[in-house]
Design an enzyme around this catalytic site. Structure first.
Site, PDB file in Angstrom:
ATOM      1  N   GLY A 156     -36.167 -29.389  38.086  1.00 21.77           N
ATOM      2  CA  GLY A 156     -35.593 -30.632  37.583  1.00 21.77           C
ATOM      3  C   GLY A 156     -36.687 -31.623  37.238  1.00 21.77           C
ATOM      4  O   GLY A 156     -37.815 -31.241  36.898  1.00 21.77           O
ATOM      5  N   ILE A 158     -38.547 -33.656  39.041  1.00 20.18           N
ATOM      6  CA  ILE A 158     -39.765 -33.614  39.845  1.00 20.18           C
ATOM      7  C   ILE A 158     -40.556 -32.351  39.566  1.00 20.18           C
ATOM      8  O   ILE A 158     -41.788 -32.381  39.436  1.00 20.18           O
ATOM      9  CB  ILE A 158     -39.432 -33.735  41.340  1.00 20.18           C
ATOM     10  CG1 ILE A 158     -38.817 -35.108  41.624  1.00 20.18           C
ATOM     11  CG2 ILE A 158     -40.686 -33.539  42.194  1.00 20.18           C
ATOM     12  CD1 ILE A 158     -38.281 -35.265  43.036  1.00 20.18           C
ATOM     13  N   THR A 237     -41.759 -30.945  49.151  1.00 13.39           N
ATOM     14  CA  THR A 237     -41.490 -32.374  48.997  1.00 13.39           C
ATOM     15  C   THR A 237     -40.013 -32.591  48.685  1.00 13.39           C
ATOM     16  O   THR A 237     -39.633 -33.645  48.177  1.00 13.39           O
ATOM     17  CB  THR A 237     -42.346 -32.978  47.865  1.00 13.39           C
ATOM     18  OG1 THR A 237     -42.129 -32.217  46.659  1.00 13.39           O
ATOM     19  CG2 THR A 237     -43.810 -32.963  48.210  1.00 13.39           C
ATOM     20  N   ARG A 239     -36.387 -31.069  50.543  1.00 17.38           N
ATOM     21  CA  ARG A 239     -35.554 -31.314  51.711  1.00 17.38           C
ATOM     22  C   ARG A 239     -35.895 -30.297  52.792  1.00 17.38           C
ATOM     23  O   ARG A 239     -36.107 -29.111  52.511  1.00 17.38           O
ATOM     24  CB  ARG A 239     -34.065 -31.221  51.362  1.00 17.38           C
ATOM     25  CG  ARG A 239     -33.539 -32.403  50.553  1.00 17.38           C
ATOM     26  CD  ARG A 239     -33.555 -33.690  51.379  1.00 17.38           C
ATOM     27  NE  ARG A 239     -33.042 -34.841  50.652  1.00 17.38           N
ATOM     28  CZ  ARG A 239     -33.769 -35.669  49.927  1.00 17.38           C
ATOM     29  NH1 ARG A 239     -35.073 -35.451  49.795  1.00 17.38           N
ATOM     30  NH2 ARG A 239     -33.220 -36.707  49.336  1.00 17.38           N
ATOM     31  N   GLU A 268     -34.281 -35.177  60.491  1.00 15.60           N
ATOM     32  CA  GLU A 268     -35.131 -36.353  60.319  1.00 15.60           C
ATOM     33  C   GLU A 268     -34.453 -37.536  60.994  1.00 15.60           C
ATOM     34  O   GLU A 268     -33.239 -37.682  60.893  1.00 15.60           O
ATOM     35  CB  GLU A 268     -35.366 -36.645  58.836  1.00 15.60           C
ATOM     36  CG  GLU A 268     -36.286 -35.645  58.172  1.00 15.60           C
ATOM     37  CD  GLU A 268     -36.749 -36.100  56.790  1.00 15.60           C
ATOM     38  OE1 GLU A 268     -36.631 -37.311  56.493  1.00 15.60           O
ATOM     39  OE2 GLU A 268     -37.224 -35.264  56.037  1.00 15.60           O
ATOM     40  N   HIS A 292     -42.131 -38.053  55.010  1.00  8.88           N
ATOM     41  CA  HIS A 292     -41.162 -38.193  53.909  1.00  8.88           C
ATOM     42  C   HIS A 292     -41.472 -39.473  53.124  1.00  8.88           C
ATOM     43  O   HIS A 292     -40.622 -40.336  52.910  1.00  8.88           O
ATOM     44  CB  HIS A 292     -39.720 -38.219  54.411  1.00  8.88           C
ATOM     45  CG  HIS A 292     -38.756 -37.680  53.401  1.00  8.88           C
ATOM     46  ND1 HIS A 292     -37.599 -37.018  53.745  1.00  8.88           N
ATOM     47  CD2 HIS A 292     -38.779 -37.681  52.053  1.00  8.88           C
ATOM     48  CE1 HIS A 292     -36.943 -36.653  52.657  1.00  8.88           C
ATOM     49  NE2 HIS A 292     -37.650 -37.053  51.614  1.00  8.88           N
ATOM     50  N   ALA A 294     -43.277 -39.467  49.966  1.00  8.49           N
ATOM     51  CA  ALA A 294     -43.690 -39.272  48.577  1.00  8.49           C
ATOM     52  C   ALA A 294     -43.009 -40.228  47.619  1.00  8.49           C
ATOM     53  O   ALA A 294     -43.620 -40.719  46.666  1.00  8.49           O
ATOM     54  CB  ALA A 294     -43.430 -37.825  48.148  1.00  8.49           C
TER      55      ALA A 294
END
Length: 328
Positions: A156, A158, A237, A239, A268, A292, A294
């Site tokens: 996608g 990213i 980067t 999930r 998390e 987390h 980024a």
């Protein structure tokens, strides 16, 4: 229009766009770590609900908000929102896909620093062994991105931005996705499509760029990791739930994988006794563990609130919303 915001007011004050819809919306801020009862007491009559991607939005909460028309993730993730409960009520659930694509891609590329043994080098210098480190590197010269193959699992926004950032290095980049992208996209990004069963064993670095769904849950399991090239690296980067953590620990501890760089975990916030945190103490040179972070950048937040309020304006105007993720 009233919106219940389960996020920090300071972020809206700093990053929300200077457009009329922001000034015209009654924003009621609540602590995201509060209780549903507290949220409902503050703004149970809200028509919109803005939430961070790590906030649980349950069927029970949705049922107690009679005026709710929109649930909007402030980020890309939406796996903690009860999509089906919202869909049954005709409530749109939207995200901000692409809002942080550039910064997350930057970090994905930065996390390939494992290829250069950066953590080991940092430790050697800090402990007074720079000369020994150079001699060891000369005896076992590491690869770099210009001679590496990087595989992107998911392609996608990213994934595509990551490919574009790898391209100037001369990296061979391959990708896999549910559907192959058009030839012009592949050409622009400088990538080649491979089925996942061909991509996994051919790459020096496998980088994950998938949403957390039932289909992607523990996609990276023992079989996936066993098929990776010996000495390869894993970057995540996306999930944490995509990876079977115990299987990853086994693959690193055994030496099959050279290491991993991770910016997300399951659960998390990651506890101190998490298997990966414990493994980092055993293998300090082979694991990069980031909090987390980024997508936490200034450009990301400007994009987040622009996209969110533009979508809210579309709702008010009766137009089709963008980035609907619950099938309405």
């Amino acid at each position: 229009m009233k919106a219940l915001v389960l996020s920090r007011k300071e972020r809206y004050d700093r990053f929300a766009p200077d457009i009329s819809i922001v000034r015209e919306t009654e924003l009621v801020f609540c602590d995201r770590s509060g209780t549903e009862a507290e949220w409902l007491a503050a703004a149970g009559d809200a028509e919109a609900l803005f939430v961070t991607p790590v906030t649980w939005i349950t069927e029970d909460l949705i049922a107690q908000m009679p005026n709710l028309r929109l649930i909007h993730s402030e980020g890309v993730g939406f796996d903690r929102i009860d999509l089906e409960a919202a869909r049954k009520r005709g409530i749109y659930v939207c995200n901000n896909a692409g809002c942080n694509a550039g910064p997350v891609a930057e970090q994905a590329v930065m996390m390939t620093m494992l290829l250069h043994r950066t953590l080991w080098g940092d430790r050697m210098v800090k402990t007074g062994f720079q000369g020994q480190a150079v001699k060891e590197l000369e005896m076992d010269v590491p690869p770099d991105l210009s001679v590496a193959t990087v595989g992107l699992v998911g392609f996608g926004a990213i994934g595509q931005e990551t490919a574009l950032r790898l391209r100037p290095n001369g990296t061979r980049v391959v990708y896999t996705a549910r559907h192959r992208w058009p030839a012009e996209v592949e050409a622009r990004c400088g990538v080649t499509y491979l089925p996942v069963e061909e991509l996994v064993p051919s790459c020096d670095i496998v980088s994950l760029h998938l949403p957390a769904t039932a289909e992607s849950h523990h996609l990276v399991d023992r079989d996936f990791l066993a098929r990776m090239k010996p000495g390869a690296f894993l970057v995540n980067t996306a999930r944490g739930a995509i990876i079977d953590d115990e299987a990853l620990c086994e693959a690193i501890r055994s030496g099959h994988l050279a290491g991993a760089a991770l910016d997300c975990y399951d659960p998390e916030p990651v506890p101190a006794d998490h298997p990966l945190v414990r493994l980092a103490a055993e293998c300090p040179d082979r694991l990069v563990l980031l909090p987390h972070q980024a997508g936490i950048t200034q450009s990301s937040f400007y994009n987040v609130y622009r996209m969110l309020f533009e979508n809210l304006q579309r709702l008010i105007d009766g137009k089709r919303l963008e980035r609907i993720v619950n099938g309405l």
